[in-house]
Design an enzyme around this catalytic site. Structure first.
Site, PDB file in Angstrom:
ATOM      1  N   GLU A 173     -17.932  -4.404 -12.492  1.00 23.13           N
ATOM      2  CA  GLU A 173     -16.889  -4.996 -11.655  1.00 23.13           C
ATOM      3  C   GLU A 173     -16.534  -6.395 -12.149  1.00 23.13           C
ATOM      4  O   GLU A 173     -17.384  -7.271 -12.281  1.00 23.13           O
ATOM      5  CB  GLU A 173     -17.311  -5.057 -10.189  1.00 23.13           C
ATOM      6  CG  GLU A 173     -16.171  -5.634  -9.323  1.00 23.13           C
ATOM      7  CD  GLU A 173     -16.311  -5.344  -7.844  1.00 23.13           C
ATOM      8  OE1 GLU A 173     -17.428  -5.033  -7.407  1.00 23.13           O
ATOM      9  OE2 GLU A 173     -15.281  -5.450  -7.140  1.00 23.13           O
ATOM     10  N   ASP A 206     -10.722  -4.777  -8.964  1.00 24.19           N
ATOM     11  CA  ASP A 206     -10.626  -4.936  -7.518  1.00 24.19           C
ATOM     12  C   ASP A 206      -9.412  -5.826  -7.248  1.00 24.19           C
ATOM     13  O   ASP A 206      -9.304  -6.931  -7.801  1.00 24.19           O
ATOM     14  CB  ASP A 206     -11.940  -5.593  -7.040  1.00 24.19           C
ATOM     15  CG  ASP A 206     -11.981  -5.895  -5.548  1.00 24.19           C
ATOM     16  OD1 ASP A 206     -10.966  -6.352  -5.006  1.00 24.19           O
ATOM     17  OD2 ASP A 206     -13.063  -5.727  -4.956  1.00 24.19           O
ATOM     18  N   PHE A 208      -8.501  -7.643  -4.837  1.00 27.01           N
ATOM     19  CA  PHE A 208      -8.810  -8.975  -4.290  1.00 27.01           C
ATOM     20  C   PHE A 208      -9.167  -9.954  -5.411  1.00 27.01           C
ATOM     21  O   PHE A 208      -8.634 -11.065  -5.471  1.00 27.01           O
ATOM     22  CB  PHE A 208      -9.950  -8.856  -3.280  1.00 27.01           C
ATOM     23  CG  PHE A 208     -10.662 -10.157  -2.986  1.00 27.01           C
ATOM     24  CD1 PHE A 208     -10.055 -11.142  -2.220  1.00 27.01           C
ATOM     25  CD2 PHE A 208     -11.941 -10.389  -3.486  1.00 27.01           C
ATOM     26  CE1 PHE A 208     -10.711 -12.338  -1.958  1.00 27.01           C
ATOM     27  CE2 PHE A 208     -12.602 -11.577  -3.223  1.00 27.01           C
ATOM     28  CZ  PHE A 208     -11.990 -12.562  -2.467  1.00 27.01           C
ATOM     29  N   HIS A 209     -10.052  -9.538  -6.303  1.00 21.92           N
ATOM     30  CA  HIS A 209     -10.451 -10.428  -7.406  1.00 21.92           C
ATOM     31  C   HIS A 209      -9.297 -10.627  -8.391  1.00 21.92           C
ATOM     32  O   HIS A 209      -9.060 -11.727  -8.878  1.00 21.92           O
ATOM     33  CB  HIS A 209     -11.668  -9.859  -8.137  1.00 21.92           C
ATOM     34  CG  HIS A 209     -12.879  -9.734  -7.267  1.00 21.92           C
ATOM     35  ND1 HIS A 209     -13.553 -10.831  -6.775  1.00 21.92           N
ATOM     36  CD2 HIS A 209     -13.536  -8.647  -6.789  1.00 21.92           C
ATOM     37  CE1 HIS A 209     -14.572 -10.413  -6.032  1.00 21.92           C
ATOM     38  NE2 HIS A 209     -14.585  -9.099  -6.025  1.00 21.92           N
ATOM     39  N   HIS A 232     -11.283  -0.853  -6.622  1.00 20.21           N
ATOM     40  CA  HIS A 232     -11.431  -1.332  -5.244  1.00 20.21           C
ATOM     41  C   HIS A 232     -10.105  -1.841  -4.692  1.00 20.21           C
ATOM     42  O   HIS A 232      -9.393  -2.595  -5.360  1.00 20.21           O
ATOM     43  CB  HIS A 232     -12.441  -2.486  -5.187  1.00 20.21           C
ATOM     44  CG  HIS A 232     -13.868  -2.025  -5.168  1.00 20.21           C
ATOM     45  ND1 HIS A 232     -14.928  -2.871  -5.401  1.00 20.21           N
ATOM     46  CD2 HIS A 232     -14.401  -0.793  -4.921  1.00 20.21           C
ATOM     47  CE1 HIS A 232     -16.060  -2.179  -5.304  1.00 20.21           C
ATOM     48  NE2 HIS A 232     -15.770  -0.923  -5.024  1.00 20.21           N
ATOM     49  N   ARG A 238      -8.651  -9.802   1.785  1.00 21.26           N
ATOM     50  CA  ARG A 238      -9.628  -8.719   1.964  1.00 21.26           C
ATOM     51  C   ARG A 238      -9.377  -7.897   3.221  1.00 21.26           C
ATOM     52  O   ARG A 238     -10.238  -7.146   3.674  1.00 21.26           O
ATOM     53  CB  ARG A 238     -11.081  -9.225   1.914  1.00 21.26           C
ATOM     54  CG  ARG A 238     -11.398  -9.984   0.642  1.00 21.26           C
ATOM     55  CD  ARG A 238     -12.865 -10.002   0.313  1.00 21.26           C
ATOM     56  NE  ARG A 238     -13.151  -9.086  -0.785  1.00 21.26           N
ATOM     57  CZ  ARG A 238     -14.298  -9.091  -1.490  1.00 21.26           C
ATOM     58  NH1 ARG A 238     -15.262  -9.933  -1.196  1.00 21.26           N
ATOM     59  NH2 ARG A 238     -14.477  -8.256  -2.477  1.00 21.26           N
ATOM     60  N   GLU A 268     -12.343  -1.531   0.050  1.00 22.90           N
ATOM     61  CA  GLU A 268     -13.450  -2.473   0.240  1.00 22.90           C
ATOM     62  C   GLU A 268     -12.980  -3.666   1.072  1.00 22.90           C
ATOM     63  O   GLU A 268     -12.988  -4.812   0.617  1.00 22.90           O
ATOM     64  CB  GLU A 268     -14.013  -2.963  -1.110  1.00 22.90           C
ATOM     65  CG  GLU A 268     -15.367  -3.661  -0.950  1.00 22.90           C
ATOM     66  CD  GLU A 268     -15.765  -4.499  -2.160  1.00 22.90           C
ATOM     67  OE1 GLU A 268     -14.905  -4.807  -3.015  1.00 22.90           O
ATOM     68  OE2 GLU A 268     -16.952  -4.858  -2.221  1.00 22.90           O
TER      69      GLU A 268
HETATM   70 MN   LIG Z   1     -15.041  -5.060  -5.127  1.00 26.50          MN
END
Ligand SMILES: [Mn+2]
Length: 311
Positions: A173, A206, A208-209, A232, A238, A268
């Site tokens: 990840e 992901d 969000f990241h 994700h 989030r 997530e």
């Molecule tokens: Mn994640």
């Protein structure tokens, strides 16, 4: 507890067709319903199935502490409810990129123990950020992290060999700068996978990241390309995916279709403050909007399935 009325993994064959349409399994990570990381997962597995998810993500660092009997029971529960189970792990106390050989050795051995537990539960994917310590930072003055990457890649080669012996794929990840110092972008991930050189090694992106670190989300997905092995979903804050956030879901799903992504698309979200998990992900306000959590994610799942089918 209501049972899932029908197993419908992947919902393949629905919709208009078209070569880019996504039929991926949609999963949920257990933390949406759990207050603590150490949980037996049963409630989360039942909720995910009842709400119509195809897959459930649980924590490798949790199941490694389970008795074999408990591992069997958890695996059977998910199987009986038609859920594919996948596993995620992070390193809190060890670091396979560390300058300290003991920490590296303990980290590799710990991930290998997790792989044994995943194999015991017949899992085929271990995802996570165990290429270094979660929340790690580089010492002041460092402008070249190559030595950290090299040490990490050496340990990861051993981890990937152990995973391959069990028929498990490893998915790393990419995390934002506040959670790791080693791999913050898809491009760094692709470079790292090349350093390791293992066939069963891929990447987990992901939203969000990515929203924090990448120039564009579709660009990052394109960079990961065929290496993408897990994904994700979360809004920039989030929250659950939906029309109210600013992540461009149509662009994300189109990009996933373009690279031929066939893996699990996993929710997530983190919306509840005041719990161990909420504090750990730095959630200092309530994002539930006063809604029942199950109803909230049920609506979001309908939104995601609709946008995936249209992508
Ligand atoms: Mn994640």
């Amino acid at each position: 507890m209501p049972e899932k009325s029908a197993g419908e993994p992947g919902r393949a064959g629905e919709g208009e067709g078209g070569d880019a349409m996504m039929n991926n399994k949609v999963g949920a990570y257990f933390t949406y319903w759990a207050e603590k990381y150490n949980t037996d997962y049963d409630i989360c597995v039942r909720k995910a199935a009842a709400l119509g998810f195809d897959a459930i993500g649980v924590r490798g660092t949790g199941i490694v502490e389970f008795s074999d009997g408990k591992k069997d029971a958890t695996r059977r529960l998910a199987e009986d409810l038609g859920l594919k189970m996948n596993f995620v792990a992070a390193l809190a106390d060890h670091d396979i990129a560390s300058e300290d050989a003991d920490s590296r050795r303990r980290g590799v051995e710990y991930v290998k123990r997790i792989l044994d537990a995943v194999a015991y539960m017949k899992g085929d994917l271990l995802a996570g950020s165990f290429y270094s310590r979660w929340h790690g930072a580089l010492p002041a003055g460092v402008t070249d992290k190559t030595p950290w990457l090299e040490r990490s890649a050496r340990g990861m080669r051993e981890i990937c060999r152990a995973a391959a012996d069990h028929g498990i794929r490893v998915s790393l990840e990419i995390l934002n700068r506040y959670e790791t110092c080693l791999l913050n972008t898809a491009a760094e991930g692709v470079d790292y996978v090349g350093r390791v050189g293992a066939d069963n090694l891929g990447l987990l992106l992901d939203t969000f990241h990515m929203n924090i670190e990448e120039d564009t989300l579709p660009g990052a997905i394109g960079t990961a390309g065929r290496l993408l092995s897990h994904f994700h979903l979360g809004e920039a804050n989030r929250d659950v995916p939906g029309p109210g956030g600013h992540i461009d879901w149509d662009a994300v799903f189109k990009a996933l279709g373009r690279v031929g992504y066939g893996g699990i698309v996993e929710f997530e979200p983190f919306v509840v403050m005041g719990t161990e998990i909420g504090g750990n992900v730095r959630l200092w306000r309530d994002l539930s909007g006063g809604m029942d959590l199950d109803e909230k994610i049920r609506r979001s799942l309908a939104f995601v399935r609709e946008r995936m089918a249209a992508a």
